[in-house]
Design a protein around this motif. Structure first.
Motif, PDB file in Angstrom:
ATOM      1  N   ALA B 521     -26.447   8.077  -3.556  1.00 54.38           N
ATOM      2  CA  ALA B 521     -25.232   7.932  -4.370  1.00 54.38           C
ATOM      3  C   ALA B 521     -24.111   7.304  -3.568  1.00 54.38           C
ATOM      4  CB  ALA B 521     -24.811   9.289  -4.912  1.00 54.38           C
ATOM      5  N   ALA B 522     -23.984   7.690  -2.298  1.00 55.32           N
ATOM      6  CA  ALA B 522     -22.894   7.160  -1.478  1.00 55.32           C
ATOM      7  C   ALA B 522     -23.039   5.658  -1.288  1.00 55.32           C
ATOM      8  CB  ALA B 522     -22.861   7.862  -0.127  1.00 55.32           C
ATOM      9  N   LEU B 524     -24.605   3.565  -3.279  1.00 52.89           N
ATOM     10  CA  LEU B 524     -24.316   2.928  -4.563  1.00 52.89           C
ATOM     11  C   LEU B 524     -22.830   2.943  -4.865  1.00 52.89           C
ATOM     12  CD1 LEU B 524     -27.187   4.339  -6.782  1.00 52.89           C
ATOM     13  CD2 LEU B 524     -26.937   2.024  -5.921  1.00 52.89           C
ATOM     14  N   THR B 525     -22.192   4.078  -4.584  1.00 53.20           N
ATOM     15  CA  THR B 525     -20.763   4.186  -4.880  1.00 53.20           C
ATOM     16  C   THR B 525     -19.957   3.214  -4.048  1.00 53.20           C
ATOM     17  OG1 THR B 525     -21.126   6.521  -5.230  1.00 53.20           O
ATOM     18  CG2 THR B 525     -18.854   5.795  -5.128  1.00 53.20           C
ATOM     19  N   VAL B 585     -27.803  11.662  -9.211  1.00 53.54           N
ATOM     20  CA  VAL B 585     -27.229  10.520  -8.494  1.00 53.54           C
ATOM     21  C   VAL B 585     -26.175   9.841  -9.355  1.00 53.54           C
ATOM     22  CG1 VAL B 585     -27.711   8.217  -7.609  1.00 53.54           C
ATOM     23  CG2 VAL B 585     -29.208  10.092  -7.016  1.00 53.54           C
ATOM     24  N   LEU B 586     -26.481   9.660 -10.639  1.00 54.94           N
ATOM     25  CA  LEU B 586     -25.514   9.020 -11.531  1.00 54.94           C
ATOM     26  C   LEU B 586     -24.240   9.855 -11.638  1.00 54.94           C
ATOM     27  CD1 LEU B 586     -27.796   7.780 -14.405  1.00 54.94           C
ATOM     28  CD2 LEU B 586     -26.528   6.379 -12.799  1.00 54.94           C
ATOM     29  N   MET B 589     -22.286   9.481  -8.572  1.00 61.49           N
ATOM     30  CA  MET B 589     -21.732   8.142  -8.461  1.00 61.49           C
ATOM     31  C   MET B 589     -20.484   7.984  -9.322  1.00 61.49           C
ATOM     32  SD  MET B 589     -23.759   4.634  -9.020  1.00 61.49           S
ATOM     33  CE  MET B 589     -22.859   3.257  -9.658  1.00 61.49           C
ATOM     34  N   ASN B 592     -17.331   9.878  -8.170  1.00 56.08           N
ATOM     35  CA  ASN B 592     -16.657   9.388  -6.963  1.00 56.08           C
ATOM     36  C   ASN B 592     -16.288   7.917  -7.025  1.00 56.08           C
ATOM     37  OD1 ASN B 592     -16.877  11.912  -5.674  1.00 56.08           O
ATOM     38  ND2 ASN B 592     -19.016  11.470  -5.212  1.00 56.08           N
ATOM     39  N   LEU B 593     -16.777   7.230  -8.042  1.00 56.26           N
ATOM     40  CA  LEU B 593     -16.508   5.795  -8.130  1.00 56.26           C
ATOM     41  C   LEU B 593     -15.015   5.458  -8.173  1.00 56.26           C
ATOM     42  CD1 LEU B 593     -17.967   3.089  -8.301  1.00 56.26           C
ATOM     43  CD2 LEU B 593     -17.890   3.283 -10.771  1.00 56.26           C
ATOM     44  N   SER B 596     -13.523   5.477  -4.805  1.00 56.99           N
ATOM     45  CA  SER B 596     -14.013   4.344  -4.037  1.00 56.99           C
ATOM     46  C   SER B 596     -13.314   3.063  -4.464  1.00 56.99           C
ATOM     47  CB  SER B 596     -15.529   4.237  -4.246  1.00 56.99           C
ATOM     48  OG  SER B 596     -16.036   3.122  -3.580  1.00 56.99           O
ATOM     49  N   SER B 645     -17.659   9.700  -0.632  1.00 55.75           N
ATOM     50  CA  SER B 645     -18.656   9.933  -1.661  1.00 55.75           C
ATOM     51  C   SER B 645     -19.756  10.860  -1.149  1.00 55.75           C
ATOM     52  CB  SER B 645     -19.249   8.591  -2.093  1.00 55.75           C
ATOM     53  OG  SER B 645     -20.253   8.800  -3.035  1.00 55.75           O
ATOM     54  N   SER B 649     -20.280  14.534  -2.657  1.00 56.76           N
ATOM     55  CA  SER B 649     -21.541  14.802  -3.343  1.00 56.76           C
ATOM     56  C   SER B 649     -22.243  16.000  -2.734  1.00 56.76           C
ATOM     57  CB  SER B 649     -22.459  13.577  -3.251  1.00 56.76           C
ATOM     58  OG  SER B 649     -21.820  12.453  -3.787  1.00 56.76           O
TER      59      SER B 649
END
Lengths: 342, 724
Positions: B521-522, B524-525, B585-586, B589, B592-593, B596, B645, B649
């Motif tokens: 996730a991190a 991806l974020t 994960v979604l 994400m 935290n998006l 970010s 992130s 998470s």
């Protein structure tokens, strides 16, 4: 004595000596400029006088009273910051009322003083605006009015014209000077611009690397600089090697340097301002030279001349320009020539 | 084929390849368990799109293939309006076809063949390729100044946010209005929450509890006030006094960030719980028998104070540090004493920051789940009420969703207020130029306040952490303080047998899963955050504000609400993700998006746009500019995004409490579960390990990437003494 007196002021920041043995007097009702390049210590001296820093040694006297140990709020000294530092959450009127409220004045008296202060700087209609809505010139006037509201004994101005448009500078500096004269304020004015200093001051204190280099009237500093640094800082100056003969006359090449000077026989250094040179036809007597370059700058023509004493920068108001390579003869005028000490 | 069309051809080919070689539906045992190529053809469930068309009577997918091929064909021609419109029609039309087939899946009766299938890798890649194709068409038609890359990023961002934020929130919260017959009525939603349990004010007049909505509101107000006050005192202590206190405060700043928020509640139980210090002391000294007096509003408030005061401190820290010290100096020259200056200048200038900290504290309190679930006792709050409506005997989706509405509205109202406030007057901020001025040191009354309130708080915080870490290493807290490694080894035992290392401890499973999912996730974020930040910061286009708003919604909405929506919405085809790691994960994400994106935007604003322009003038493409110019300059922001992130998470609980299963258990839910069963030893041992692990990870990442400064420091080197 009344007015401001500074004796032996010194301040060290860590390993750096920001000010060292600074002494000068500001007579009551006059304007003294602290002049110098960046980092010379002039702002430090100002902050010491305001009480925002504590000196390592020395003393400060206002109106005969030693204020060195006093907190800023007890010193009766006004300060206008370079950035004006108007309180953004208060209106113009509230800014000016601030000092009177802090000093617990009655409301009626405070309001009348504030009104008078606003009128003094010509902003009577803007009492209810906030600082971000004002122009730079207006903000400066509010800062002035705020500092003057409680009639401080000394007013300190930190580079008041540095944030101002070049075109406005002349009119604003004249306004400040007129205000100072009218109210007979004792003012210390800090700037790095020698033109400003020459225009507004009764006295100039020139500082360099934390020390006072020369102190005197504008004319003294410009016409009779003591060192090369002073000569070069106060305006354009060419510095040349000259000779003092046994009969105490100073010769720059074939030209004699007139005026009183305390030079000893032997080699001396002479500072000559560009406007002191007189250009004559090659047949006239004087220092022979030829034109290397000329530039038209509107009010004068700048010449770089090759001479036996070295390249010379001269300003000449002649409308008929001399061509490159033309031979000339140079002589010295009455003003702008000085024998340097040391 | 023209070079300028290479991207179009590339994506079309990728889509076709996916269509031919990737299974269209999700594969139960994972992609790598397939027996390739047989499984792609023979089995209906694992067949690729191509074979679905040919063998399994899904002719609509033929349209999809046609759309992809159209894209490939068009790539051979010059850019033109015809090409643009063809790409738009093929791309978006093809995606729409997939959408329709998904609807078809959704409406299949449960007993039909293949009713449990949902879109898998094949479908996902094909849809992505089609959307990109459509976006290229938009660009060719003139949108986004003709830039293919920007158009693709914008369209994909919008679709992703639509599918994974807007849609689940809307449908999840919409479940509140579905009545028992399955119809949609507003009154159904209202009926679910218009009862005493939610809105009663009985506690004001009698001993019975108030409704959970009022409880939540009241607690949030208390927490916000308390954390703001404490945070401000701490920030003032750090910057306006020369005590060592200031340095100690700074050391504490990263701690709450790396600690799960419920550790505060757990640790407080060590002190104030039935077997805690205080109760034992009371029994010893006064003969008062231990009780659960701590559980309830007071305990919850105290736990939230310790958990969230550091957040307020971080906010106030920035405000105090950023204030123009010349204003205080000039006040001194205007006859103002230090006390007067603080009262009329410093405090009013801090006011916007105080308001911001208050609102953030309010939001944190309202969204908090970990502390209430442990400490609240009979004091019900909305987040736990939603939880109990789903988990446990009730299972009332409608009620959970209706309660989530209240929570979401409350949070969104406060969040909007905060944004409006933040956007308006920002007083007296440092403009970055050097100042000779020094800020005013604390005058006496303030110093006393700091000493009386902040210093003990700091000491108590340190003690709490010490207790929390050591509680995992004693036999039974409250009864037997013999040091032991029993709990730790129960959690993290590693045995060596048959020549192999086996992770036999109870905690390994959840830890490994959490680490894996948080890391994915991190990455991806950070990537998505960077791209979106660049998109929003450097481009102006229709729909920009909408994208920003939806992204923010995922952040503003309490974690419980988002988690609930995900679990309600993504448990049926065509997008069935519940019970998998993907949904977690979604969730990570999208939670935290926005932060970010915020970090990326802030960093981008400090980089002059003319750098991008210079790169383009020198011939680089947009993607190339991002890779060679923007990314290197944004490295600190990317690292910060990753750290934030990853750590959030690892330590979050409110969003994921609905999404975990036996297979995808997470560290935080494991700990809370054990604590709930009274197994505090292993809970604390695990918490301690988590805190240490997070601290080490943050330090390691920062060291790897180089100094990542999250705050631009233009700090004065000294300050003016207040007393003279």
């Amino acid at each position: 004595m009344n007015g401001l007196a500074i004796r032996g002021l010194g301040k060290r920041y860590g390993g750096v000596l920001a000010a060292s043995d600074v002494s000068f007097d500001v007579p009551e009702g006059s304007l003294t400029t602290l002049l110098g390049p960046s980092g010379c210590g002039k702002t430090t001296v100002l902050r010491l006088v305001a009480g925002l820093e504590t000196p390592g040694n020395g003393s400060i006297h206002v109106g005969g009273r030693d204020i060195t140990a006093l907190a800023p709020e007890h010193r009766n000294v006004g300060l206008v910051f370079q950035s004006y530092a108007l309180f953004p959450h208060l209106t113009v009127e509230q800014n000016i009322l601030f000092s009177m409220q802090a000093a617990s004045c009655s409301e009626a008296e405070a309001r009348s003083r504030a009104q008078a202060a606003l009128e003094m700087v010509g902003l009577a209609g803007l009492a209810h605006r906030r600082a971000p809505e004002l122009s730079g010139g207006q903000q400066q006037r509010v800062a002035l009015a705020r500092a003057l509201a409680l009639a401080p004994a000394v007013l300190l101005l930190d580079e008041p014209l540095s944030n101002v448009d070049a075109r406005l500078r002349r009119s604003l500096r004249e306004e400040i000077r007129a205000l100072q004269r009218r109210l007979r304020l004792t003012v210390v004015y800090v700037t790095h611009d020698q033109h400003e200093a020459l225009a507004v001051s009764d006295q100039i204190v020139l500082m360099h690397e934390g020390r006072v280099v020369q102190c005197g009237s504008p004319e003294e500093l410009y016409e009779r600089p003591r060192t090369e640094f002073v000569a070069a800082f106060m305006g354009e100056a060419g510095v040349f090697d000259a000779v003092c003969t046994a009969d105490r006359r100073v010769w720059l090449g074939p030209l004699e340097v007139a005026g009183n000077h305390a030079a000893q026989p032997g080699p001396v250094r002479v500072a000559v301002r560009p406007e002191a040179w007189r250009l004559g036809p090659a047949t006239a007597s004087g220092l022979a030279g030829s034109v290397l370059r000329h530039t038209y700058v509107g009010r004068a023509i700048e010449y770089i001349l090759a001479t036996p004493i070295g390249p010379v920068l001269a300003f000449s108001p002649h409308t008929a320009a001399l061509d490159t390579g033309a031979p000339v003869s140079l002589s010295l005028g009455q003003h702008g020539v000085c024998v340097l000490r040391s | 084929m023209k070079a300028v069309n290479r991207a179009i051809a590339g994506w079309a080919l990728a889509g076709i390849a996916a269509f031919l070689f990737l299974p269209w539906f999700t594969v139960a045992d994972g992609l790598f368990s397939l027996a390739v190529p047989g499984a792609l053809i023979a089995d209906y469930e694992t067949a690729s799109g191509a074979w679905q068309v040919l063998l399994y009577r899904k002719p609509e997918l033929l349209a999809v293939l046609a759309a992809l091929l159209a894209g490939l064909l068009v790539a051979r021609r010059d850019p033109s309006r015809a090409q643009a419109w063809l790409l738009i029609a093929a791309g978006f039309g093809g995606a729409f076809t997939v959408f329709l087939s998904g609807l078809g899946l959704a409406t299949l009766p449960p007993t039909a063949a293949g009713a449990h299938l949902s879109f898998g890798w094949g479908a996902t890649v094909v849809v992505a390729a089609l959307l990109v194709q459509g976006s290229f068409g938009l660009a060719r038609a003139g949108a986004f100044r003709g830039d293919l890359f920007t158009s693709a990023v914008a369209v994909i961002s919008a679709c992703v946010l639509l599918v994974f934020v807007a849609y689940p929130l809307a449908r999840g919260l919409g479940a509140a209005f579905v009545d028992d017959a399955g119809g949609w009525r507003v009154s159904a939603g209202l009926a679910r929450v218009a009862n005493e349990r939610v809105w009663s004010l009985a506690c004001l007049s009698s001993g019975s509890p108030c409704g959970v909505a009022w409880n939540t509101l009241f607690l949030a107000l208390l927490s916000a006030a308390g954390t703001t006050l404490m945070g401000t005192l701490l920030a003032l202590a750090e910057f306006r006094s020369n005590w060592r206190l200031g340095k100690a405060v700074r050391l504490l700043t990263p701690l709450p960030f790396v600690t799960p928020p419920f550790v505060a509640g757990l640790a407080l139980i060590l002190v104030f719980g039935r077997s805690g210090f205080v109760n034992q002391l009371l029994e010893l000294l006064f003969g008062i028998s231990p009780s659960r007096w701590f559980y309830g509003l007071f305990g919850l408030w105290l736990a939230q104070m310790f958990a969230f005061a550091p957040v307020a401190y971080l906010i106030m820290r920035g405000v105090v540090q950023g204030m123009n010290p010349a204003l205080e100096e000039v006040a001194r020259t205007l006859r103002a004493s230090p006390q007067y200056t603080y009262r009329r200048i410093t405090l009013p200038l801090l006011a916007p920051g105080l308001a911001n900290a208050f609102l953030v504290g309010f939001l944190e309190s309202v969204s908090d789940f970990g502390n209430p679930i442990i400490v609240s006792g009979q004091y019900g709050v909305l987040s736990t009420e939603i939880f109990f409506a789903i988990v446990g005997a009730q299972f009332d989706q409608g009620r959970a969703a209706a309660l989530a509405w209240i929570l979401a509205l409350l949070a969104l109202a406060v969040f909007t207020l905060q944004r409006v406030l933040l956007g308006s007057r920002s007083y007296a901020v440092l403009d970055g130029t050097a100042h000779a001025s020094a800020p005013l040191g604390l005058p006496s009354p303030w110093k006393h306040a700091v000493l009386v309130l902040a210093a003990p708080w700091l000491v108590f915080t340190v003690c709490l952490y010490a207790f929390a870490i050591s509680a995992g290493f004693v036999e039974v807290w409250g009864r037997d303080y013999t040091p032991t490694l029993r709990h730790f080894s129960r959690a993290f035992e590693v045995t060596f047998s048959d020549g192999r290392w086996d992770l036999t401890g109870l905690a390994w499973h959840s830890l490994q899963i959490t680490l894996k999912l948080a890391a994915i996730a991190a990455v991806l974020t950070a990537t998505a955050g960077l791209l979106m930040a660049w998109l929003l910061e450097r481009n102006r286009f229709v729909g920009r504000a909408a994208i920003e708003l939806v992204a923010l919604a995922a952040f503003a909405v309490p974690g419980t609400v988002l988690g609930l929506s995900y679990t309600l919405v993504f448990n049926t085809p065509p997008i069935e993700l519940t019970g998998t790691g993907v949904i977690i994960v979604l969730c990570f994400m999208f939670r935290n998006l926005p932060v970010s994106v915020g970090m990326g935007s802030a960093a981008l604003r400090q980089i002059d746009a003319s750098l991008d322009e210079a790169s383009r003038v020198l011939g680089a493409s947009t993607a190339g500019t991002i890779r060679h110019v923007v990314v290197p300059l944004l490295r600190p922001a990317i690292a910060s995004s990753f750290i934030y992130s990853f750590v959030r998470s690892m330590t979050t609980v409110s969003a994921v409490v609905f999404l975990v299963t036996a297979e995808t258990e997470l560290a935080t839910t494991f700990i809370i579960g054990r604590a709930g069963q009274g197994e505090y030893g292993i809970a604390f041992a695990y918490s301690a390990a988590l805190i240490v692990l997070m601290s080490v990870s943050v330090a390691a990442i920062q060291w790897l990437v180089g100094e990542t400064r999250l705050v631009r420091a233009t700090r004065p080197t000294h300050f003016a003494q207040a007393a003279q």
